[in-house]
Design a protein around this motif. Structure first.
Motif, PDB file in Angstrom:
ATOM      1  N   ILE A  91       0.850  -1.198   0.000  1.00 13.62           N
ATOM      2  CA  ILE A  91       0.000   0.000   0.000  1.00 13.62           C
ATOM      3  C   ILE A  91       0.881   1.241   0.000  1.00 13.62           C
ATOM      4  O   ILE A  91       0.642   2.186  -0.758  1.00 13.62           O
ATOM      5  N   GLU A  95       0.719   3.974  -2.947  1.00 18.01           N
ATOM      6  CA  GLU A  95       0.227   5.303  -2.582  1.00 18.01           C
ATOM      7  C   GLU A  95       1.284   6.401  -2.708  1.00 18.01           C
ATOM      8  O   GLU A  95       0.947   7.526  -3.082  1.00 18.01           O
ATOM      9  N   ALA A 115      -6.654  13.238   0.837  1.00 15.02           N
ATOM     10  CA  ALA A 115      -5.812  12.230   1.486  1.00 15.02           C
ATOM     11  C   ALA A 115      -4.445  12.830   1.808  1.00 15.02           C
ATOM     12  O   ALA A 115      -3.955  13.705   1.098  1.00 15.02           O
ATOM     13  N   GLN A 120      -1.529   7.872   2.316  1.00 12.52           N
ATOM     14  CA  GLN A 120      -2.662   8.546   1.685  1.00 12.52           C
ATOM     15  C   GLN A 120      -3.992   8.205   2.348  1.00 12.52           C
ATOM     16  O   GLN A 120      -4.950   7.771   1.710  1.00 12.52           O
ATOM     17  N   ALA A 129     -12.091  11.542   0.192  1.00 12.88           N
ATOM     18  CA  ALA A 129     -11.423  10.511   0.991  1.00 12.88           C
ATOM     19  C   ALA A 129     -11.940  10.456   2.421  1.00 12.88           C
ATOM     20  O   ALA A 129     -11.648   9.513   3.150  1.00 12.88           O
ATOM     21  N   TYR A 169      -9.754  -3.435  -0.349  1.00  6.66           N
ATOM     22  CA  TYR A 169     -10.765  -2.760  -1.178  1.00  6.66           C
ATOM     23  C   TYR A 169     -11.351  -1.558  -0.436  1.00  6.66           C
ATOM     24  O   TYR A 169     -11.604  -0.517  -1.037  1.00  6.66           O
ATOM     25  N   ASN A 172      -9.069   1.438  -0.830  1.00  8.73           N
ATOM     26  CA  ASN A 172      -9.217   2.107  -2.118  1.00  8.73           C
ATOM     27  C   ASN A 172     -10.176   1.271  -2.951  1.00  8.73           C
ATOM     28  O   ASN A 172      -9.866   0.148  -3.321  1.00  8.73           O
ATOM     29  N   HIS A 173     -11.335   1.795  -3.232  1.00  8.03           N
ATOM     30  CA  HIS A 173     -12.417   1.040  -3.871  1.00  8.03           C
ATOM     31  C   HIS A 173     -12.124   0.731  -5.340  1.00  8.03           C
ATOM     32  O   HIS A 173     -12.746   1.284  -6.244  1.00  8.03           O
ATOM     33  N   SER A 174     -11.202  -0.186  -5.549  1.00 14.38           N
ATOM     34  CA  SER A 174     -10.836  -0.582  -6.905  1.00 14.38           C
ATOM     35  C   SER A 174     -10.304  -2.013  -6.866  1.00 14.38           C
ATOM     36  O   SER A 174      -9.390  -2.320  -6.092  1.00 14.38           O
ATOM     37  N   TYR A 177      -6.736  -2.044  -7.796  1.00 17.64           N
ATOM     38  CA  TYR A 177      -5.887  -1.657  -6.665  1.00 17.64           C
ATOM     39  C   TYR A 177      -5.610  -2.876  -5.791  1.00 17.64           C
ATOM     40  O   TYR A 177      -4.466  -3.118  -5.401  1.00 17.64           O
TER      41      TYR A 177
END
Length: 195
Positions: A91, A95, A115, A120, A129, A169, A172-174, A177
């Motif tokens: 992460i 980030e 962030a 972040q 964020a 997730y 970071n909602h991806s 990612y």
């Protein structure tokens, strides 16, 4: 003898200037070390300690890519909060490249989404964020010694011990990612720690 002769030749003013330059150099060197800009030579590295239970050892890729201070902080936070340190490190890499990125919000202020810091974490109320820092952070969000444990607390609170993918997730909602973080975590891990 030579040093004493040099000080006499410089005189009082020259000696004071030389002393000030020496103090400035030592201070700048210490600050650069604290920021992870300067790393100790490989020969001077401390002996490796046995990893904590459930924590893998760093791979060569990890020791080559992660600044010494950051690696220590990732491993400490991972052991303390019982989350895989390679995930924290991954992460941190995604980030901010372990605090090395010169992007808004990494070293000061916040980015466009609100962030802050090397991990972040959201730190601006009513921003995209959010203000996760108010709940998970302590101290200054731009200090990795504060940001990395805050990220670990965030992951734990979002179910990292039951479902690590879900916790990543939430960070970071991806799905891309999540996949990138897991890929980097595998690269950083040696010895098959929990991923």
């Amino acid at each position: 003898m030579i040093a004493l002769g040099l000080l006499r030749a410089l005189g009082l003013r020259g000696t004071i200037i030389l002393a000030c330059l020496l103090v400035l150099f030592v201070t700048a060197y210490g600050v650069a070390q604290d920021l992870g800009l300067i790393e100790a030579p490989a020969k001077a590295a401390p002996a490796r300690k046995r990893p904590a239970a459930g924590q893998s050892s760093p791979s060569r890729a990890a020791t080559a890519d992660i600044p010494v201070r950051y690696l220590r902080l990732y491993r400490q936070a991972g052991a303390r909060y019982r989350v895989p340190w390679p995930v924290l490190a991954a992460i941190g890499k995604v980030e901010s490249d372990h605090g090395r990125a010169r992007l808004p919000g990494v070293r000061s202020g916040s980015n466009w989404a609100g962030a802050c810091g090397p991990m972040q974490i959201g730190c601006v109320p009513a921003s995209k964020a959010g203000n996760s820092w108010a709940r998970y952070g302590h101290g200054h969000p731009h200090d990795p010694a504060n940001a990395i444990p805050a990220a670990a607390r965030y992951l734990v609170d979002h179910g990292a011990r039951r479902n690590l993918d879900q916790a990543i997730y939430a960070f970071n909602h991806s799905r891309a990612y999540v996949a990138r973080v897991k890929q980097l975590a595998r690269r950083y891990s040696r010895g098959g720690g929990r991923r």
